[in-house]
Design a protein around this motif. Structure first.
Motif, mmCIF file in Angstrom:
data_model
loop_
_atom_site.group_PDB
_atom_site.id
_atom_site.type_symbol
_atom_site.label_atom_id
_atom_site.label_comp_id
_atom_site.label_asym_id
_atom_site.label_seq_id
_atom_site.Cartn_x
_atom_site.Cartn_y
_atom_site.Cartn_z
ATOM 1 N N ASP A 28 -41.211 15.694 41.233
ATOM 2 C CA ASP A 28 -41.761 14.439 41.761
ATOM 3 C C ASP A 28 -42.914 14.699 42.736
ATOM 4 O OD1 ASP A 28 -42.112 11.758 42.205
ATOM 5 O OD2 ASP A 28 -40.245 11.460 43.316
ATOM 6 N N PRO A 29 -43.998 15.322 42.285
ATOM 7 C CA PRO A 29 -45.059 15.761 43.198
ATOM 8 C C PRO A 29 -45.802 14.612 43.869
ATOM 9 C CG PRO A 29 -45.731 16.032 40.922
ATOM 10 C CD PRO A 29 -44.284 15.677 40.886
ATOM 11 N N ARG A 30 -46.302 14.911 45.057
ATOM 12 C CA ARG A 30 -47.063 13.943 45.847
ATOM 13 C C ARG A 30 -48.526 13.934 45.417
ATOM 14 N NH1 ARG A 30 -43.992 14.249 50.603
ATOM 15 N NH2 ARG A 30 -41.848 14.689 49.985
ATOM 16 N N PRO A 62 -41.524 4.276 39.599
ATOM 17 C CA PRO A 62 -40.871 4.695 40.847
ATOM 18 C C PRO A 62 -41.132 6.138 41.271
ATOM 19 C CG PRO A 62 -39.311 3.631 39.334
ATOM 20 C CD PRO A 62 -40.535 3.978 38.548
ATOM 21 N N LEU A 63 -41.994 6.878 40.577
ATOM 22 C CA LEU A 63 -42.313 8.215 41.061
ATOM 23 C C LEU A 63 -43.201 8.114 42.298
ATOM 24 C CD1 LEU A 63 -41.519 8.793 37.936
ATOM 25 C CD2 LEU A 63 -42.531 11.020 38.431
ATOM 26 N N SER A 64 -43.148 9.135 43.142
ATOM 27 C CA SER A 64 -43.817 9.032 44.437
ATOM 28 C C SER A 64 -45.324 8.875 44.292
ATOM 29 C CB SER A 64 -43.487 10.253 45.305
ATOM 30 O OG SER A 64 -43.979 11.444 44.736
ATOM 31 N N THR A 104 -40.154 13.738 36.414
ATOM 32 C CA THR A 104 -38.790 13.261 36.642
ATOM 33 C C THR A 104 -38.660 12.801 38.084
ATOM 34 O OG1 THR A 104 -37.956 14.834 34.996
ATOM 35 C CG2 THR A 104 -36.348 13.854 36.504
ATOM 36 N N GLY A 105 -38.227 11.576 38.269
ATOM 37 C CA GLY A 105 -38.175 10.998 39.606
ATOM 38 C C GLY A 105 -36.986 11.461 40.423
ATOM 39 N N SER A 106 -36.978 11.065 41.671
ATOM 40 C CA SER A 106 -35.923 11.426 42.611
ATOM 41 C C SER A 106 -34.730 10.483 42.471
ATOM 42 C CB SER A 106 -36.455 11.363 44.040
ATOM 43 O OG SER A 106 -37.585 12.190 44.187
ATOM 44 N N ASP A 107 -33.568 10.969 42.873
ATOM 45 C CA ASP A 107 -32.384 10.115 42.875
ATOM 46 C C ASP A 107 -32.665 8.852 43.680
ATOM 47 O OD1 ASP A 107 -31.095 12.017 41.407
ATOM 48 O OD2 ASP A 107 -29.884 12.797 43.055
ATOM 49 N N VAL A 108 -32.094 7.747 43.265
ATOM 50 C CA VAL A 108 -32.445 6.465 43.868
ATOM 51 C C VAL A 108 -32.116 6.426 45.359
ATOM 52 C CG1 VAL A 108 -30.244 5.378 43.211
ATOM 53 C CG2 VAL A 108 -32.282 3.964 43.597
ATOM 54 N N ASP A 109 -31.022 7.055 45.784
ATOM 55 C CA ASP A 109 -30.690 7.061 47.208
ATOM 56 C C ASP A 109 -31.721 7.856 48.009
ATOM 57 O OD1 ASP A 109 -28.466 5.514 46.744
ATOM 58 O OD2 ASP A 109 -27.085 7.226 46.617
ATOM 59 N N VAL A 127 -34.113 -0.112 39.927
ATOM 60 C CA VAL A 127 -33.927 1.334 39.769
ATOM 61 C C VAL A 127 -32.442 1.668 39.865
ATOM 62 C CG1 VAL A 127 -34.580 3.616 40.607
ATOM 63 C CG2 VAL A 127 -36.194 1.703 40.796
ATOM 64 N N THR A 128 -31.885 2.175 38.780
ATOM 65 C CA THR A 128 -30.464 2.501 38.723
ATOM 66 C C THR A 128 -30.240 3.986 38.998
ATOM 67 O OG1 THR A 128 -30.506 3.023 36.363
ATOM 68 C CG2 THR A 128 -30.170 0.704 36.984
ATOM 69 N N LYS A 129 -28.990 4.364 39.138
ATOM 70 C CA LYS A 129 -28.658 5.762 39.407
ATOM 71 C C LYS A 129 -29.013 6.679 38.240
ATOM 72 C CE LYS A 129 -25.004 5.080 42.852
ATOM 73 N NZ LYS A 129 -25.785 5.740 43.924
ATOM 74 N N SER A 130 -29.142 6.130 37.044
ATOM 75 C CA SER A 130 -29.434 6.962 35.871
ATOM 76 C C SER A 130 -30.914 6.987 35.505
ATOM 77 C CB SER A 130 -28.630 6.465 34.667
ATOM 78 O OG SER A 130 -29.025 5.146 34.316
ATOM 79 N N TRP A 131 -31.763 6.407 36.348
ATOM 80 C CA TRP A 131 -33.164 6.252 35.962
ATOM 81 C C TRP A 131 -33.891 7.584 35.791
ATOM 82 C CZ3 TRP A 131 -38.164 6.982 38.033
ATOM 83 C CH2 TRP A 131 -38.217 7.616 39.281
ATOM 84 N N ASN A 132 -33.409 8.632 36.447
ATOM 85 C CA ASN A 132 -34.081 9.932 36.351
ATOM 86 C C ASN A 132 -33.302 10.934 35.509
ATOM 87 O OD1 ASN A 132 -32.000 10.179 38.191
ATOM 88 N ND2 ASN A 132 -33.148 11.403 39.673
ATOM 89 N N ILE A 133 -32.377 10.449 34.697
ATOM 90 C CA ILE A 133 -31.676 11.312 33.745
ATOM 91 C C ILE A 133 -32.415 11.211 32.411
ATOM 92 C CG2 ILE A 133 -29.525 11.734 32.508
ATOM 93 C CD1 ILE A 133 -28.022 10.593 34.891
#
Length: 315
Positions: A28-30, A62-64, A104-109, A127-133
């Motif tokens: 998830d690079p800046r 939702p990626l940074s 691949t994005g970061s976990d939602v929390d 954004v759900t908990k599975s969005w980055n799986i």
């Protein structure tokens, strides 16, 4: 119902992964410093604070890098527009196509804490908990058919949001979506020059404007296809209209091969059930192993991704 809404699609500014394929392993690079300056340039050239007063909704993957691009470029709309929603709506279906760590994005929390610490006004309700799986049996699979499905659903969501805004009294709906270079070709079903750059035909911070191909007041067009306006095409030096979907399908096959020739993932060779051993070997040969489905990215508040001294930053 009001006039056809304008959908402004924007590719994110330069991220550290754009410095070369050897940086595709960055999670998830800046944005790079150049990327941040590209946002200021985009705003200065095309999206002045006055121009942003007409915007209705800002959305982003939702990626940074996409969230940050949306924030830096469209802050005037978020903070001072009389009609724009004050938050960036994060749309997980708009994430990038591959399962490389950089896509691949970061976990939602983690993402929620990241935005809160920086006071980024982001709505993560979708954004759900599975969005980055991004396993092959998941909605966010890197396989082409899965990408097409979520691109269609993203268009449907944009149409729904446009309809809601129009019904609430907005007679000139304008929605911005900041997303990714590869994904934009799936979203628009426009494959012209899709391999001009690395995995895309869109420059960093390039924006194009679209209407829905058919009436947005109902769901008669199940695909909710978009068509680029001639003003937008003229802005980038084109005089012909978007090619039809049949022709785009022909170009799609050529561009998939073009991406593969660049050493990138070829989504059309992936299925939703298995990955061919030959494809895995190709990925490993380029140092681009698929991301771990259970990876948890740590994004500490003071974490910085420095630019390697040996790499020259290019747009």
């Amino acid at each position: 119902m009001s006039v056809q809404p304008k959908i402004h699609l924007v590719r994110h500014a330069q991220g550290f992964h754009n410095l070369g394929s050897e940086f595709h392993s960055l999670p998830d690079p800046r944005l790079t410093p150049l990327g941040e300056s590209q946002c200021a340039t985009l705003q200065g050239l095309h999206w002045s604070p006055e121009r942003q007063q007409s915007l209705s909704l800002i959305t982003a993957s939702p990626l940074s890098r996409t969230l940050h691009t949306a924030l830096l470029t469209f802050m005037p709309a978020l903070t001072s527009s009389p009609k724009c929603k004050p938050t960036i709506l994060a749309i997980p279906d708009a994430q990038e196509t591959s399962d490389y760590p950089c896509d691949t994005g970061s976990d939602v929390d983690v993402l929620r804490d990241f935005c809160t610490e920086r006071n980024w006004p982001v709505d993560l309700s979708l954004v759900t908990k599975s969005w980055n799986i991004k396993t092959l049996d998941n909605r966010y699979s890197p396989a082409s058919e899965a990408i097409k499905t979520r691109a269609r659903d993203c268009r449907r969501l944009l149409r729904q949001k446009a309809r809601e805004l129009a019904e609430s009294g907005d007679n000139n709906v304008e929605i911005v979506l900041v997303t990714h270079g590869g994904y934009l070709h799936y979203l628009t079903d426009d494959w012209e020059d899709a391999a001009k750059l690395s995995g895309t035909g869109w420059e960093n911070t390039e924006y194009r404007t679209y209407h829905f191909e058919h009436a947005f007041s109902n769901d008669s067009d199940e695909e909710a296809f978009l068509i680029e306006t001639m003003e937008s095409r003229n802005r980038r030096g084109l005089e012909h209209s978007m090619l039809g979907h049949d022709k785009q399908q022909e170009l799609f096959q050529k561009m998939m091969q073009g991406w593969e020739d660049q050493g990138l993932q070829n989504p059309s060779k992936l299925s939703n059930t298995a990955v061919d051993d030959e494809i895995i070997e190709e990925q490993e040969s380029y140092g681009q192993a698929p991301a771990d489905a259970e990876r948890h990215v740590t994004m500490a508040a003071e974490e910085i991704q420095p630019q390697p001294a040996s790499v020259q930053v290019v747009a």
